[in-house]
Scaffold this motif. Structure first.
Motif, PDB file in Angstrom:
ATOM      1  N   GLU A  16       0.845  -1.179   0.000  1.00  0.00           N
ATOM      2  CA  GLU A  16       0.000   0.000   0.000  1.00  0.00           C
ATOM      3  C   GLU A  16       0.887   1.237   0.000  1.00  0.00           C
ATOM      4  OE1 GLU A  16      -3.185   0.237  -0.194  1.00  0.00           O
ATOM      5  OE2 GLU A  16      -3.655  -1.887  -0.086  1.00  0.00           O
ATOM      6  N   PRO A  17       0.464   2.315  -0.637  1.00  0.00           N
ATOM      7  CA  PRO A  17       1.281   3.531  -0.620  1.00  0.00           C
ATOM      8  C   PRO A  17       1.413   4.087   0.780  1.00  0.00           C
ATOM      9  CG  PRO A  17      -0.865   3.963  -1.583  1.00  0.00           C
ATOM     10  CD  PRO A  17      -0.762   2.481  -1.403  1.00  0.00           C
ATOM     11  N   ALA A  18       2.653   4.397   1.168  1.00  0.00           N
ATOM     12  CA  ALA A  18       2.910   4.851   2.527  1.00  0.00           C
ATOM     13  C   ALA A  18       2.446   6.272   2.753  1.00  0.00           C
ATOM     14  CB  ALA A  18       4.398   4.737   2.846  1.00  0.00           C
ATOM     15  N   ASP A  19       2.353   7.068   1.676  1.00  0.00           N
ATOM     16  CA  ASP A  19       2.002   8.461   1.865  1.00  0.00           C
ATOM     17  C   ASP A  19       0.535   8.642   2.209  1.00  0.00           C
ATOM     18  OD1 ASP A  19       1.689   9.434  -1.640  1.00  0.00           O
ATOM     19  OD2 ASP A  19       1.036   7.670  -0.530  1.00  0.00           O
ATOM     20  N   SER A  20      -0.269   7.603   2.056  1.00  0.00           N
ATOM     21  CA  SER A  20      -1.681   7.723   2.397  1.00  0.00           C
ATOM     22  C   SER A  20      -1.955   7.377   3.855  1.00  0.00           C
ATOM     23  CB  SER A  20      -2.513   6.810   1.499  1.00  0.00           C
ATOM     24  OG  SER A  20      -2.124   5.468   1.689  1.00  0.00           O
ATOM     25  N   ALA A  21      -0.925   6.950   4.584  1.00  0.00           N
ATOM     26  CA  ALA A  21      -1.106   6.629   5.988  1.00  0.00           C
ATOM     27  C   ALA A  21      -1.259   7.908   6.786  1.00  0.00           C
ATOM     28  CB  ALA A  21       0.080   5.831   6.517  1.00  0.00           C
ATOM     29  N   PRO A  22      -2.033   7.879   7.867  1.00  0.00           N
ATOM     30  CA  PRO A  22      -2.155   9.078   8.693  1.00  0.00           C
ATOM     31  C   PRO A  22      -0.812   9.442   9.294  1.00  0.00           C
ATOM     32  CG  PRO A  22      -3.236   7.194   9.735  1.00  0.00           C
ATOM     33  CD  PRO A  22      -2.862   6.773   8.357  1.00  0.00           C
ATOM     34  N   THR A  24       1.659  12.463  11.603  1.00  0.00           N
ATOM     35  CA  THR A  24       1.681  13.572  12.532  1.00  0.00           C
ATOM     36  C   THR A  24       2.302  14.773  11.827  1.00  0.00           C
ATOM     37  OG1 THR A  24       3.813  12.867  13.389  1.00  0.00           O
ATOM     38  CG2 THR A  24       1.862  12.026  14.515  1.00  0.00           C
ATOM     39  N   THR A  25       2.400  15.880  12.552  1.00  0.00           N
ATOM     40  CA  THR A  25       2.977  17.085  11.947  1.00  0.00           C
ATOM     41  C   THR A  25       4.457  16.929  11.642  1.00  0.00           C
ATOM     42  OG1 THR A  25       3.309  17.973  14.174  1.00  0.00           O
ATOM     43  CG2 THR A  25       1.296  18.616  13.008  1.00  0.00           C
ATOM     44  N   ASP A  26       5.146  16.041  12.387  1.00  0.00           N
ATOM     45  CA  ASP A  26       6.575  15.839  12.122  1.00  0.00           C
ATOM     46  C   ASP A  26       6.822  14.728  11.109  1.00  0.00           C
ATOM     47  OD1 ASP A  26       5.803  13.735  13.644  1.00  0.00           O
ATOM     48  OD2 ASP A  26       7.326  13.964  15.211  1.00  0.00           O
ATOM     49  N   GLY A  27       5.784  14.185  10.502  1.00  0.00           N
ATOM     50  CA  GLY A  27       5.948  13.229   9.412  1.00  0.00           C
ATOM     51  C   GLY A  27       5.912  11.769   9.822  1.00  0.00           C
ATOM     52  N   ARG A  28       5.771  11.447  11.109  1.00  0.00           N
ATOM     53  CA  ARG A  28       5.734  10.043  11.531  1.00  0.00           C
ATOM     54  C   ARG A  28       4.331   9.473  11.408  1.00  0.00           C
ATOM     55  NH1 ARG A  28       7.994  10.182  17.410  1.00  0.00           N
ATOM     56  NH2 ARG A  28       6.587  11.955  17.398  1.00  0.00           N
ATOM     57  N   LYS A  29       4.256   8.201  11.078  1.00  0.00           N
ATOM     58  CA  LYS A  29       2.957   7.542  10.969  1.00  0.00           C
ATOM     59  C   LYS A  29       2.351   7.333  12.346  1.00  0.00           C
ATOM     60  CE  LYS A  29       2.487   4.047   8.296  1.00  0.00           C
ATOM     61  NZ  LYS A  29       2.662   2.765   7.590  1.00  0.00           N
ATOM     62  N   THR A  30       1.030   7.513  12.427  1.00  0.00           N
ATOM     63  CA  THR A  30       0.345   7.325  13.708  1.00  0.00           C
ATOM     64  C   THR A  30      -0.431   6.012  13.767  1.00  0.00           C
ATOM     65  OG1 THR A  30      -1.573   8.509  12.879  1.00  0.00           O
ATOM     66  CG2 THR A  30       0.099   9.796  14.037  1.00  0.00           C
TER      67      THR A  30
END
Length: 197
Positions: A16-22, A24-30
């Protein structure tokens, strides 16, 4: 021999594309990346709204907001919300050029109305009718000459400032010059006699 393993979880079709994951403001996946089917389902909208009354009210509110934005833009000259025919730096300059001048053409409708009243008042007197018609043709000739001279001056100023003149700008300026100042849209942003350069 060269085939892929059936349980290959790293195949592009299963990733799955990683950029569609939610994030945070600092770019880490939640959380985990949502599945494609879940993303597509969240974006789907019904072709026909289920609540037509609410949809109609929302559409009416959008129209009112667009009209308010256009009204404010016509008063303030904000180009973001002006109609496409009024947008552009050259058109703004042409509006300011016309609005900064005293023009006989803007009073043409009042003059024609006065001639109409005179012709109706003296409709039995052929001599007066001839003078009225002759004076009307003189007024129309003066308006045409004034508009030609004004648009020539405008073209020179535009070429000196922008290097060229957009197509249709002379007619745009001429039509604005024939409108009474208080009725012009967008509203004049400069005073008469102001220096616009």
């Amino acid at each position: 021999m060269f085939g892929r393993k059936k349980d290959d979880s790293q195949s592009p079709a299963n990733v799955e594309p990683a950029d569609s994951a939610p994030e945070t403001t600092d770019g880490r996946k939640t959380g985990p990346t949502p599945k494609r089917s879940a993303q597509q389902a969240s974006r789907q909208r019904p072709l026909v709204p289920t609540d037509r009354k609410a949809a109609k009210e929302a559409d009416r509110q959008r129209r009112i907001e667009a009209q308010n934005r256009l009204r404010i833009a016509n008063e303030t000259g904000d180009e973001r919300y002006l109609m496409p025919r009024d947008q552009g730096a050259q058109k703004r300059y042409a509006r300011n050029f016309i609005d900064s001048r005293w023009m006989f053409s803007e009073f043409m409708m009042f003059v024609i109305f006065a001639f109409l009243i005179l012709s109706l008042t003296f409709n039995q007197n052929l001599g007066v009718q001839m003078y009225v018609q002759g004076a009307l043709w003189v007024v129309i000739a003066l308006v045409i000459i004034e508009l030609i001279v004004t648009t020539i001056l405008l073209k020179r100023r535009l070429v000196a400032k922008f290097g060229s003149m957009d197509r249709g700008l002379r007619m745009y300026a001429a039509m604005r010059g024939m409108q009474f100042r208080k009725l012009r849209l967008p509203k004049p942003q400069v005073k008469r006699g102001a220096n616009i350069d």
